[in-house]
Design a protein around this motif. Structure first.
Motif, PDB file in Angstrom:
ATOM      1  N   VAL A  43       0.840  -1.204   0.000  1.00 23.59           N
ATOM      2  CA  VAL A  43       0.000   0.000   0.000  1.00 23.59           C
ATOM      3  C   VAL A  43       0.875   1.254   0.000  1.00 23.59           C
ATOM      4  CG1 VAL A  43      -1.673   1.350   1.325  1.00 23.59           C
ATOM      5  CG2 VAL A  43      -1.952  -1.129   1.111  1.00 23.59           C
ATOM      6  N   ASP A  44       1.865   1.283   0.880  1.00 22.43           N
ATOM      7  CA  ASP A  44       2.734   2.457   0.978  1.00 22.43           C
ATOM      8  C   ASP A  44       3.461   2.717  -0.348  1.00 22.43           C
ATOM      9  OD1 ASP A  44       1.969   2.735   3.605  1.00 22.43           O
ATOM     10  OD2 ASP A  44       3.783   1.830   4.437  1.00 22.43           O
ATOM     11  N   ASN A  45       3.927   1.652  -0.997  1.00 21.47           N
ATOM     12  CA  ASN A  45       4.626   1.824  -2.275  1.00 21.47           C
ATOM     13  C   ASN A  45       3.719   2.439  -3.336  1.00 21.47           C
ATOM     14  OD1 ASN A  45       6.866   0.609  -1.135  1.00 21.47           O
ATOM     15  ND2 ASN A  45       7.111  -0.918  -2.750  1.00 21.47           N
ATOM     16  N   LEU A  46       2.508   1.914  -3.462  1.00 28.37           N
ATOM     17  CA  LEU A  46       1.610   2.399  -4.508  1.00 28.37           C
ATOM     18  C   LEU A  46       1.135   3.822  -4.236  1.00 28.37           C
ATOM     19  CD1 LEU A  46      -0.391  -0.865  -5.250  1.00 28.37           C
ATOM     20  CD2 LEU A  46       1.046   0.395  -6.872  1.00 28.37           C
ATOM     21  N   VAL A  47       0.824   4.123  -2.987  1.00 24.34           N
ATOM     22  CA  VAL A  47       0.419   5.490  -2.644  1.00 24.34           C
ATOM     23  C   VAL A  47       1.562   6.461  -2.923  1.00 24.34           C
ATOM     24  CG1 VAL A  47      -0.238   7.026  -0.745  1.00 24.34           C
ATOM     25  CG2 VAL A  47      -1.324   4.774  -0.963  1.00 24.34           C
ATOM     26  N   HIS A  48       2.787   6.080  -2.506  1.00 27.05           N
ATOM     27  CA  HIS A  48       3.954   6.933  -2.731  1.00 27.05           C
ATOM     28  C   HIS A  48       4.231   7.101  -4.225  1.00 27.05           C
ATOM     29  CE1 HIS A  48       8.277   7.840  -3.158  1.00 27.05           C
ATOM     30  NE2 HIS A  48       8.155   8.478  -2.022  1.00 27.05           N
ATOM     31  N   GLU A  49       4.155   6.008  -4.968  1.00 29.05           N
ATOM     32  CA  GLU A  49       4.463   6.070  -6.394  1.00 29.05           C
ATOM     33  C   GLU A  49       3.470   6.954  -7.133  1.00 29.05           C
ATOM     34  OE1 GLU A  49       5.491   2.792  -9.845  1.00 29.05           O
ATOM     35  OE2 GLU A  49       6.198   2.567  -7.786  1.00 29.05           O
ATOM     36  N   SER A  50       2.198   6.846  -6.777  1.00 28.93           N
ATOM     37  CA  SER A  50       1.191   7.687  -7.417  1.00 28.93           C
ATOM     38  C   SER A  50       1.411   9.163  -7.094  1.00 28.93           C
ATOM     39  CB  SER A  50      -0.207   7.256  -6.963  1.00 28.93           C
ATOM     40  OG  SER A  50      -1.190   8.140  -7.466  1.00 28.93           O
ATOM     41  N   ALA A  51       1.632   9.462  -5.809  1.00 27.28           N
ATOM     42  CA  ALA A  51       1.684  10.862  -5.378  1.00 27.28           C
ATOM     43  C   ALA A  51       3.046  11.521  -5.585  1.00 27.28           C
ATOM     44  CB  ALA A  51       1.296  10.957  -3.901  1.00 27.28           C
ATOM     45  N   LYS A  52       4.131  10.786  -5.311  1.00 23.31           N
ATOM     46  CA  LYS A  52       5.452  11.407  -5.270  1.00 23.31           C
ATOM     47  C   LYS A  52       6.300  11.163  -6.512  1.00 23.31           C
ATOM     48  CE  LYS A  52       4.677  12.853  -1.076  1.00 23.31           C
ATOM     49  NZ  LYS A  52       4.434  14.307  -0.819  1.00 23.31           N
ATOM     50  N   VAL A  53       6.029  10.088  -7.235  1.00 24.30           N
ATOM     51  CA  VAL A  53       6.804   9.803  -8.443  1.00 24.30           C
ATOM     52  C   VAL A  53       6.102  10.351  -9.682  1.00 24.30           C
ATOM     53  CG1 VAL A  53       7.829   7.991  -9.880  1.00 24.30           C
ATOM     54  CG2 VAL A  53       7.823   7.750  -7.379  1.00 24.30           C
ATOM     55  N   TYR A  54       4.791  10.100  -9.771  1.00 26.36           N
ATOM     56  CA  TYR A  54       4.038  10.511 -10.963  1.00 26.36           C
ATOM     57  C   TYR A  54       3.031  11.622 -10.679  1.00 26.36           C
ATOM     58  CZ  TYR A  54       6.031   6.300 -13.031  1.00 26.36           C
ATOM     59  OH  TYR A  54       6.898   5.347 -13.502  1.00 26.36           O
ATOM     60  N   PHE A  55       2.932  12.060  -9.438  1.00 27.20           N
ATOM     61  CA  PHE A  55       2.049  13.173  -9.065  1.00 27.20           C
ATOM     62  C   PHE A  55       0.612  12.953  -9.533  1.00 27.20           C
ATOM     63  CE2 PHE A  55       6.392  14.689  -9.519  1.00 27.20           C
ATOM     64  CZ  PHE A  55       6.621  15.183  -8.242  1.00 27.20           C
ATOM     65  N   GLY A  56       0.179  11.708  -9.463  1.00 28.42           N
ATOM     66  CA  GLY A  56      -1.204  11.378  -9.786  1.00 28.42           C
ATOM     67  C   GLY A  56      -1.511  11.273 -11.256  1.00 28.42           C
ATOM     68  N   THR A  74      -1.210   3.752 -15.507  1.00 26.83           N
ATOM     69  CA  THR A  74      -0.858   2.382 -15.157  1.00 26.83           C
ATOM     70  C   THR A  74      -0.747   2.199 -13.650  1.00 26.83           C
ATOM     71  OG1 THR A  74       0.325   2.120 -17.249  1.00 26.83           O
ATOM     72  CG2 THR A  74       0.815   0.537 -15.515  1.00 26.83           C
ATOM     73  N   VAL A  75      -0.129   3.151 -12.971  1.00 25.01           N
ATOM     74  CA  VAL A  75       0.007   3.051 -11.516  1.00 25.01           C
ATOM     75  C   VAL A  75      -1.368   3.088 -10.850  1.00 25.01           C
ATOM     76  CG1 VAL A  75       0.870   4.216  -9.445  1.00 25.01           C
ATOM     77  CG2 VAL A  75       2.342   3.991 -11.455  1.00 25.01           C
ATOM     78  N   SER A  76      -2.228   4.003 -11.293  1.00 20.80           N
ATOM     79  CA  SER A  76      -3.557   4.102 -10.697  1.00 20.80           C
ATOM     80  C   SER A  76      -4.375   2.838 -10.939  1.00 20.80           C
ATOM     81  CB  SER A  76      -4.299   5.315 -11.276  1.00 20.80           C
ATOM     82  OG  SER A  76      -3.639   6.515 -10.941  1.00 20.80           O
ATOM     83  N   GLU A  77      -4.308   2.319 -12.150  1.00 24.65           N
ATOM     84  CA  GLU A  77      -5.075   1.113 -12.451  1.00 24.65           C
ATOM     85  C   GLU A  77      -4.501  -0.106 -11.731  1.00 24.65           C
ATOM     86  OE1 GLU A  77      -5.466   0.912 -16.713  1.00 24.65           O
ATOM     87  OE2 GLU A  77      -7.178   2.290 -16.655  1.00 24.65           O
ATOM     88  N   THR A  78      -3.190  -0.115 -11.534  1.00 21.50           N
ATOM     89  CA  THR A  78      -2.577  -1.184 -10.736  1.00 21.50           C
ATOM     90  C   THR A  78      -3.053  -1.107  -9.298  1.00 21.50           C
ATOM     91  OG1 THR A  78      -0.614  -1.277 -12.155  1.00 21.50           O
ATOM     92  CG2 THR A  78      -0.385  -2.131  -9.911  1.00 21.50           C
ATOM     93  N   VAL A 109      -5.069   6.782  -3.635  1.00 24.87           N
ATOM     94  CA  VAL A 109      -4.373   6.841  -4.921  1.00 24.87           C
ATOM     95  C   VAL A 109      -5.208   7.644  -5.913  1.00 24.87           C
ATOM     96  CG1 VAL A 109      -3.579   5.470  -6.885  1.00 24.87           C
ATOM     97  CG2 VAL A 109      -3.107   4.693  -4.560  1.00 24.87           C
ATOM     98  N   SER A 110      -4.550   8.520  -6.669  1.00 27.14           N
ATOM     99  CA  SER A 110      -5.246   9.354  -7.651  1.00 27.14           C
ATOM    100  C   SER A 110      -5.918   8.506  -8.722  1.00 27.14           C
ATOM    101  CB  SER A 110      -4.249  10.309  -8.313  1.00 27.14           C
ATOM    102  OG  SER A 110      -4.836  10.945  -9.437  1.00 27.14           O
ATOM    103  N   MET A 111      -7.134   8.897  -9.097  1.00 22.83           N
ATOM    104  CA  MET A 111      -7.897   8.193 -10.128  1.00 22.83           C
ATOM    105  C   MET A 111      -8.103   9.047 -11.383  1.00 22.83           C
ATOM    106  SD  MET A 111      -8.511   5.228  -8.893  1.00 22.83           S
ATOM    107  CE  MET A 111      -7.787   4.675  -7.344  1.00 22.83           C
ATOM    108  N   GLU A 112      -7.375  10.134 -11.506  1.00 23.03           N
ATOM    109  CA  GLU A 112      -7.672  11.089 -12.576  1.00 23.03           C
ATOM    110  C   GLU A 112      -7.337  10.581 -13.974  1.00 23.03           C
ATOM    111  OE1 GLU A 112      -3.900  14.026 -12.990  1.00 23.03           O
ATOM    112  OE2 GLU A 112      -5.073  14.328 -11.170  1.00 23.03           O
ATOM    113  N   GLN A 113      -6.564   9.485 -14.085  1.00 24.64           N
ATOM    114  CA  GLN A 113      -6.191   8.995 -15.408  1.00 24.64           C
ATOM    115  C   GLN A 113      -6.755   7.615 -15.737  1.00 24.64           C
ATOM    116  OE1 GLN A 113      -4.518  10.684 -17.716  1.00 24.64           O
ATOM    117  NE2 GLN A 113      -4.217  12.468 -16.408  1.00 24.64           N
ATOM    118  N   VAL A 114      -7.560   7.039 -14.850  1.00 26.01           N
ATOM    119  CA  VAL A 114      -7.988   5.657 -15.069  1.00 26.01           C
ATOM    120  C   VAL A 114      -8.955   5.552 -16.254  1.00 26.01           C
ATOM    121  CG1 VAL A 114      -7.652   4.976 -12.663  1.00 26.01           C
ATOM    122  CG2 VAL A 114      -9.885   5.855 -13.397  1.00 26.01           C
ATOM    123  N   GLY A 115      -8.978   4.362 -16.868  1.00 20.96           N
ATOM    124  CA  GLY A 115      -9.834   4.113 -18.018  1.00 20.96           C
ATOM    125  C   GLY A 115     -11.208   3.601 -17.625  1.00 20.96           C
TER     126      GLY A 115
END
Length: 329
Positions: free
Chosen positions: A168-181, A185-189, A210-216
């Motif tokens: 959980v921590d990895n995915l939340v961090h990756e969405s917010a801090k690496v890709y800024f939401g 792919t990260v959001s859908e993962t 986790v940000s959902m602004e790009q999900v399909g």
């Protein structure tokens, strides 16, 4: 205060620098000073000491130094240390250093041993440490480049709560801090991982943070399906997540949230539905909110607070949310 071997070496070097003045009085010639590089073994020794007894700042420093040095270290040296390590904190630091080298060398295959330990090490503390070592490395992409032999959907089913929390921590961090939401792919993962989880609380945290602004569309449909979950925490998190979906999905998501509010019995889920409705429509949601008055009379003050916040004509969601929370205090 902890003093590393390198600190002591620096002190001895400084003392040695003073020796010429003393030596000249006796007529002897001092030996010239030579510069020596810190060995990998020395860095590991210092790392272990810092992780056990060092201050937070010192621990951060030695880990950052190892990560930087790893770029030019032979990969075999790092991989051998990773394979032998049995201390969780040191393994996490080595994993982070290896991840940094993999990114620097553009060689995702270097992380296969770390992924293998995350999946199959007998010690749950070491599995969790291996997962944490991936944080900030673009780990979703790394897993894909390694053939998705190990995925977060698999890791979230781990029997250890510590491993699941690391996922959980990895995915939340990756969405917010690496890709800024902004990474689909990260959001859908994150959504797929949440829905694969057997722990509703873990799933709820992923969906709500986790940000959902790009999900399909397919992922949005999966979120809407989660509104029918037996677990109220998961229904609530899905409602929160639907508030952040792309504009093209807002109409169907709003309708699903309105239906949820009307049919739901749990007040927390109804509050999440209201939040999602407002986030989707902002000022355009005022009429929808008014239509829901009286459905659950106990929550009419919540509707009034949202309306009051929206009437401030604030243009950013975070400001609207903050204003609503201020009103409801």
């Amino acid at each position: 205060m902890n003093r590393s071997p390198h600190w002591r070496a620096a002190l001895l070097a400084a003392v040695a620098w003073l020796l010429p003045a003393t030596s000249s009085a006796t007529g002897s010639t001092p030996a010239p000073l030579t510069q020596t590089a810190c060995s990998f073994e020395g860095m590991l020794e210092e790392l272990r000491g810092a992780l056990k007894t060092g201050s937070p700042a010192y621990r951060k420093y030695v880990k950052a130094r190892l990560k930087l040095a790893a770029r030019t270290l032979p990969a075999d040296q790092l991989l051998a240390a990773l394979a032998q390590e049995r201390d969780a904190d040191t393994l996490e630091a080595l994993g982070g250093a290896l991840a940094g080298k993999a990114g620097f060398d553009n060689n995702a295959s270097l992380l296969q041993p770390l992924l293998a330990r995350a999946m199959s090490d007998a010690d749950p503390a070491l599995r969790a440490a291996a997962v944490r070592g991936l944080q900030g490395s673009g780990s979703v992409e790394v897993m894909a480049k390694n053939g998705n032999v190990v995925t977060y959907e698999q890791l979230i089913r781990d029997s250890s709560p510590e491993v699941r929390q690391a996922v959980v921590d990895n995915l939340v961090h990756e969405s917010a801090k690496v890709y800024f939401g902004h990474d689909r792919t990260v959001s859908e993962t994150a959504v797929a991982t949440a829905l694969a989880a057997q722990d509703p609380a873990v799933a709820a945290k992923l969906l709500s943070e986790v940000s959902m602004e790009q999900v399909g569309h397919e992922t949005v449909e999966r979120l809407r399906g989660s509104l029918r979950s037996d677990d109220p925490a998961l229904r609530s998190a899905a409602a929160t997540a639907l508030g952040g979906v792309p504009g093209a999905e807002s109409g169907g998501s709003r309708d699903a949230l309105v239906k949820l509010y009307r049919d739901e019995k749990d007040p927390a889920v109804r509050k999440a539905a209201l939040r999602g409705i407002v986030q989707l429509g902002m000022g355009g949601s005022l009429s929808t909110l008014e239509s829901l008055r009286g459905v659950a009379p106990g929550l009419d003050p919540e509707i009034d607070a949202w309306k009051a916040a929206l009437e401030r004509n604030l243009q950013e969601w975070r400001l609207v949310l903050r204003e609503k929370e201020r009103i409801r205090k």
